[in-house]
Design a protein around this motif. Structure first.
Motif, PDB file in Angstrom:
ATOM      1  N   ALA A 187      30.557  40.603  43.302  1.00  0.00           N
ATOM      2  CA  ALA A 187      31.424  41.589  43.969  1.00  0.00           C
ATOM      3  C   ALA A 187      31.476  42.908  43.196  1.00  0.00           C
ATOM      4  CB  ALA A 187      32.822  41.009  44.109  1.00  0.00           C
ATOM      5  N   THR A 188      31.973  43.932  43.885  1.00  0.00           N
ATOM      6  CA  THR A 188      32.195  45.234  43.256  1.00  0.00           C
ATOM      7  C   THR A 188      33.628  45.294  42.735  1.00  0.00           C
ATOM      8  OG1 THR A 188      30.835  46.050  45.086  1.00  0.00           O
ATOM      9  CG2 THR A 188      31.887  47.714  43.671  1.00  0.00           C
ATOM     10  N   LEU A 189      34.552  44.809  43.570  1.00  0.00           N
ATOM     11  CA  LEU A 189      35.965  44.749  43.212  1.00  0.00           C
ATOM     12  C   LEU A 189      36.410  43.294  43.294  1.00  0.00           C
ATOM     13  CD1 LEU A 189      37.419  47.520  45.609  1.00  0.00           C
ATOM     14  CD2 LEU A 189      36.581  47.846  43.309  1.00  0.00           C
ATOM     15  N   VAL A 190      37.130  42.824  42.272  1.00  0.00           N
ATOM     16  CA  VAL A 190      37.665  41.458  42.309  1.00  0.00           C
ATOM     17  C   VAL A 190      39.181  41.543  42.147  1.00  0.00           C
ATOM     18  CG1 VAL A 190      37.752  39.221  41.150  1.00  0.00           C
ATOM     19  CG2 VAL A 190      35.566  40.400  41.394  1.00  0.00           C
ATOM     20  N   PHE A 191      39.900  40.900  43.062  1.00  0.00           N
ATOM     21  CA  PHE A 191      41.367  40.845  43.017  1.00  0.00           C
ATOM     22  C   PHE A 191      41.800  39.430  42.658  1.00  0.00           C
ATOM     23  CE2 PHE A 191      40.372  44.160  46.067  1.00  0.00           C
ATOM     24  CZ  PHE A 191      41.326  45.138  45.849  1.00  0.00           C
ATOM     25  N   GLY A 192      42.855  39.296  41.867  1.00  0.00           N
ATOM     26  CA  GLY A 192      43.390  37.961  41.605  1.00  0.00           C
ATOM     27  C   GLY A 192      44.621  38.020  40.727  1.00  0.00           C
ATOM     28  N   GLY A 193      45.438  36.988  40.815  1.00  0.00           N
ATOM     29  CA  GLY A 193      46.525  36.844  39.870  1.00  0.00           C
ATOM     30  C   GLY A 193      45.940  36.350  38.551  1.00  0.00           C
ATOM     31  N   ALA A 194      46.729  36.403  37.467  1.00  0.00           N
ATOM     32  CA  ALA A 194      46.211  35.977  36.160  1.00  0.00           C
ATOM     33  C   ALA A 194      45.739  34.524  36.219  1.00  0.00           C
ATOM     34  CB  ALA A 194      47.286  36.167  35.098  1.00  0.00           C
ATOM     35  N   LEU A 197      42.404  34.325  38.074  1.00  0.00           N
ATOM     36  CA  LEU A 197      41.276  34.834  37.288  1.00  0.00           C
ATOM     37  C   LEU A 197      40.897  33.834  36.197  1.00  0.00           C
ATOM     38  CD1 LEU A 197      42.371  38.579  37.137  1.00  0.00           C
ATOM     39  CD2 LEU A 197      40.440  37.636  38.424  1.00  0.00           C
ATOM     40  N   ALA A 198      41.906  33.131  35.668  1.00  0.00           N
ATOM     41  CA  ALA A 198      41.622  32.132  34.627  1.00  0.00           C
ATOM     42  C   ALA A 198      40.724  31.016  35.161  1.00  0.00           C
ATOM     43  CB  ALA A 198      42.927  31.568  34.084  1.00  0.00           C
ATOM     44  N   LEU A 199      40.823  30.756  36.455  1.00  0.00           N
ATOM     45  CA  LEU A 199      39.955  29.740  37.080  1.00  0.00           C
ATOM     46  C   LEU A 199      38.472  30.101  36.970  1.00  0.00           C
ATOM     47  CD1 LEU A 199      41.343  28.969  40.645  1.00  0.00           C
ATOM     48  CD2 LEU A 199      41.005  27.376  38.755  1.00  0.00           C
ATOM     49  N   LEU A 200      38.211  31.401  36.835  1.00  0.00           N
ATOM     50  CA  LEU A 200      36.823  31.870  36.819  1.00  0.00           C
ATOM     51  C   LEU A 200      36.200  31.747  35.434  1.00  0.00           C
ATOM     52  CD1 LEU A 200      37.253  35.086  39.007  1.00  0.00           C
ATOM     53  CD2 LEU A 200      36.801  32.757  39.750  1.00  0.00           C
ATOM     54  N   GLY A 201      36.997  31.310  34.451  1.00  0.00           N
ATOM     55  CA  GLY A 201      36.447  31.099  33.112  1.00  0.00           C
ATOM     56  C   GLY A 201      37.233  31.864  32.072  1.00  0.00           C
ATOM     57  N   ALA A 202      36.944  31.547  30.795  1.00  0.00           N
ATOM     58  CA  ALA A 202      37.627  32.236  29.690  1.00  0.00           C
ATOM     59  C   ALA A 202      37.211  33.707  29.720  1.00  0.00           C
ATOM     60  CB  ALA A 202      37.222  31.601  28.373  1.00  0.00           C
ATOM     61  N   ASP A 203      38.124  34.590  29.407  1.00  0.00           N
ATOM     62  CA  ASP A 203      37.877  36.040  29.468  1.00  0.00           C
ATOM     63  C   ASP A 203      37.189  36.435  30.785  1.00  0.00           C
ATOM     64  OD1 ASP A 203      37.756  38.737  28.899  1.00  0.00           O
ATOM     65  OD2 ASP A 203      35.883  38.573  27.790  1.00  0.00           O
ATOM     66  N   ALA A 204      37.843  36.034  31.884  1.00  0.00           N
ATOM     67  CA  ALA A 204      37.245  36.286  33.202  1.00  0.00           C
ATOM     68  C   ALA A 204      37.002  37.772  33.415  1.00  0.00           C
ATOM     69  CB  ALA A 204      38.159  35.748  34.289  1.00  0.00           C
ATOM     70  N   GLU A 205      37.964  38.595  32.999  1.00  0.00           N
ATOM     71  CA  GLU A 205      37.813  40.036  33.263  1.00  0.00           C
ATOM     72  C   GLU A 205      36.564  40.580  32.570  1.00  0.00           C
ATOM     73  OE1 GLU A 205      41.668  41.314  31.961  1.00  0.00           O
ATOM     74  OE2 GLU A 205      42.496  39.784  33.278  1.00  0.00           O
ATOM     75  N   GLY A 206      36.439  40.267  31.267  1.00  0.00           N
ATOM     76  CA  GLY A 206      35.271  40.722  30.497  1.00  0.00           C
ATOM     77  C   GLY A 206      33.978  40.181  31.100  1.00  0.00           C
ATOM     78  N   GLY A 212      28.610  42.835  36.253  1.00  0.00           N
ATOM     79  CA  GLY A 212      28.347  43.957  37.156  1.00  0.00           C
ATOM     80  C   GLY A 212      29.508  44.349  38.047  1.00  0.00           C
ATOM     81  N   VAL A 213      30.607  43.586  37.977  1.00  0.00           N
ATOM     82  CA  VAL A 213      31.809  43.956  38.753  1.00  0.00           C
ATOM     83  C   VAL A 213      32.328  45.290  38.207  1.00  0.00           C
ATOM     84  CG1 VAL A 213      34.193  43.259  39.256  1.00  0.00           C
ATOM     85  CG2 VAL A 213      32.361  41.545  39.246  1.00  0.00           C
ATOM     86  N   GLU A 214      32.775  46.172  39.116  1.00  0.00           N
ATOM     87  CA  GLU A 214      33.215  47.490  38.632  1.00  0.00           C
ATOM     88  C   GLU A 214      34.704  47.535  38.304  1.00  0.00           C
ATOM     89  OE1 GLU A 214      31.842  50.521  41.355  1.00  0.00           O
ATOM     90  OE2 GLU A 214      29.777  49.796  41.126  1.00  0.00           O
ATOM     91  N   GLN A 215      35.503  46.816  39.105  1.00  0.00           N
ATOM     92  CA  GLN A 215      36.950  46.837  38.881  1.00  0.00           C
ATOM     93  C   GLN A 215      37.503  45.430  39.053  1.00  0.00           C
ATOM     94  OE1 GLN A 215      39.053  49.691  41.326  1.00  0.00           O
ATOM     95  NE2 GLN A 215      37.522  51.276  41.030  1.00  0.00           N
ATOM     96  N   VAL A 216      38.326  44.991  38.108  1.00  0.00           N
ATOM     97  CA  VAL A 216      39.059  43.738  38.274  1.00  0.00           C
ATOM     98  C   VAL A 216      40.523  44.124  38.425  1.00  0.00           C
ATOM     99  CG1 VAL A 216      39.645  41.494  37.295  1.00  0.00           C
ATOM    100  CG2 VAL A 216      37.391  42.513  36.820  1.00  0.00           C
ATOM    101  N   ILE A 217      41.093  43.783  39.569  1.00  0.00           N
ATOM    102  CA  ILE A 217      42.474  44.191  39.860  1.00  0.00           C
ATOM    103  C   ILE A 217      43.362  42.962  39.697  1.00  0.00           C
ATOM    104  CG2 ILE A 217      44.024  45.203  41.581  1.00  0.00           C
ATOM    105  CD1 ILE A 217      40.384  45.792  42.101  1.00  0.00           C
ATOM    106  N   ALA A 225      50.814  45.651  38.933  1.00  0.00           N
ATOM    107  CA  ALA A 225      49.398  45.293  38.866  1.00  0.00           C
ATOM    108  C   ALA A 225      48.682  46.140  37.838  1.00  0.00           C
ATOM    109  CB  ALA A 225      48.761  45.503  40.244  1.00  0.00           C
ATOM    110  N   ALA A 226      47.455  45.717  37.515  1.00  0.00           N
ATOM    111  CA  ALA A 226      46.624  46.472  36.574  1.00  0.00           C
ATOM    112  C   ALA A 226      45.186  46.463  37.088  1.00  0.00           C
ATOM    113  CB  ALA A 226      46.672  45.819  35.196  1.00  0.00           C
ATOM    114  N   VAL A 227      44.456  47.510  36.739  1.00  0.00           N
ATOM    115  CA  VAL A 227      43.027  47.559  37.052  1.00  0.00           C
ATOM    116  C   VAL A 227      42.267  47.611  35.735  1.00  0.00           C
ATOM    117  CG1 VAL A 227      41.168  48.804  38.198  1.00  0.00           C
ATOM    118  CG2 VAL A 227      43.465  48.916  39.121  1.00  0.00           C
ATOM    119  N   VAL A 228      41.324  46.708  35.571  1.00  0.00           N
ATOM    120  CA  VAL A 228      40.506  46.690  34.360  1.00  0.00           C
ATOM    121  C   VAL A 228      39.097  47.136  34.744  1.00  0.00           C
ATOM    122  CG1 VAL A 228      39.746  45.285  32.400  1.00  0.00           C
ATOM    123  CG2 VAL A 228      41.861  44.682  33.609  1.00  0.00           C
TER     124      VAL A 228
END
Ligand code: KDG
Length: 309
Positions: A187-194, A197-206, A212-217, A225-228
């Protein structure tokens, strides 16, 4: 005007009209709901042309949801499935502070989505494809349809928005994690609660940004909310409201954010709009009914309906 397309399952939604267990409810109010169509309605109300695709049963509930979504001005690509019913969701408020949802969707028409249901040119002609983590957990065919749609968007240079939207009733975290991560990484943008996002793995945002994701919201509910991004983090507080029904708030948030993204607004502006839309969606029962129009949003932001924290 930008065009957003989305696909997934929309169900009939029957909800209790009073606080108390469904066990004793005397009456139910009938509506519809589905994470992707909730976002689609939110976007359409904010002036973004939106198209929704999904399967419905050959039954009155299917007709109802098609009519309702068309009534909101969406381009509705409903595939009528003769062999399965429209899914149903029951919503109760066991107490003033809690909401519980019960699904009757196993084998439903919406869960039988396939790659072949997605017409040629539909994705390629859009300005953005929005998908959620609900659809890939509905069936193998629906999972394949989402993966193929995301790949087609990639090939056509169409940005993809993905809301993790983990539903524990559909799959355990162990089963869901790798499936959702596979979609999120494309994805280009990924949205999720903390927690999501933890379901996606350790340090999901990083990990997502590296993939290649541009923004993690990161959605934090009442806390805002926060955008990383690869260049830093932008945060925005939530609005103080008295919530009546929080289901669907995340979808209104996503609609608000995407509308600002498509208008070229910066992340700070997009977050304020998203938080406002999310807050407004909590003020009325129903999953999407209170998603604001642009005029309602402007009124709210002027302070006629809530105060920033
Ligand atoms: O995002 C709100 C949704 O929970 C709702 O509208 C129904 O799509 C839905 C789901 O699977 O829970």
């Amino acid at each position: 005007m930008p065009t957003v397309i989305t696909l997934g399952e929309t169900m009939a939604l029957a909800r209790t009209t009073e606080i108390g267990s469904l066990r004793h409810a005397a009456s139910l109010a009938l509506g519809i709901g589905g994470a992707e169509s909730n976002v689609a309605v939110g976007l359409q109300r904010l002036g973004i042309t939106t198209s929704w695709l999904g399967r419905v049963g050959d039954d009155p509930l299917g007709e109802r949801l098609v009519r309702e979504l068309r009534g909101e001005g969406l381009d509705v690509r409903a595939i009528v499935d003769d062999d399965a019913p429209t899914g149903l969701m029951l919503k109760e408020r066991p107490s003033a502070a809690s909401t519980a949802v019960h699904y009757y969707r196993r084998g439903s028409a919406g869960s039988r989505l396939t790659t072949a249901d997605v017409p040629d040119g539909w994705i390629e002609g859009a300005d953005l494809l929005h998908v959620t983590g609900i659809t890939p957990l509905l069936s193998d065919g629906a999972h394949a349809a989402i993966v193929a749609s995301v790949e087609r968007a990639h090939a056509a240079g169409v940005p993809v928005s993905f809301d993790v939207n983990y539903r524990s009733a559909l799959a355990s975290p162990e089963v869901a994690g790798p499936i959702l991560r596979g979609v999120a990484e494309r994805a280009t943008l990924v949205f999720g609660g903390a927690d999501e996002l933890a379901l996606l793995g350790a340090d999901a945002e990083g990990g997502l940004l590296t993939a290649g994701v541009e923004q993690v919201i990161v959605k934090r509910g009442p806390e805002g909310a926060a955008v990383v991004t690869r260049t830093g983090v932008t945060q925005s507080p939530g609005f103080v409201i008295d919530p009546l029904d929080t289901v669907g708030a995340g979808d209104a948030f996503v609609a608000g954010y995407l509308s600002a993204f498509l208008e070229g607004r910066d992340t700070a502006d997009a977050l304020v709009r998203a938080n406002a839309c999310g807050a407004m969606a909590c003020l009325v029962p129903g999953d999407w009914e209170a998603a604001p129009t642009r005029r309602e949003l402007e009124q709210f932001l002027r302070g006629d309906g809530g105060d920033p924290v």
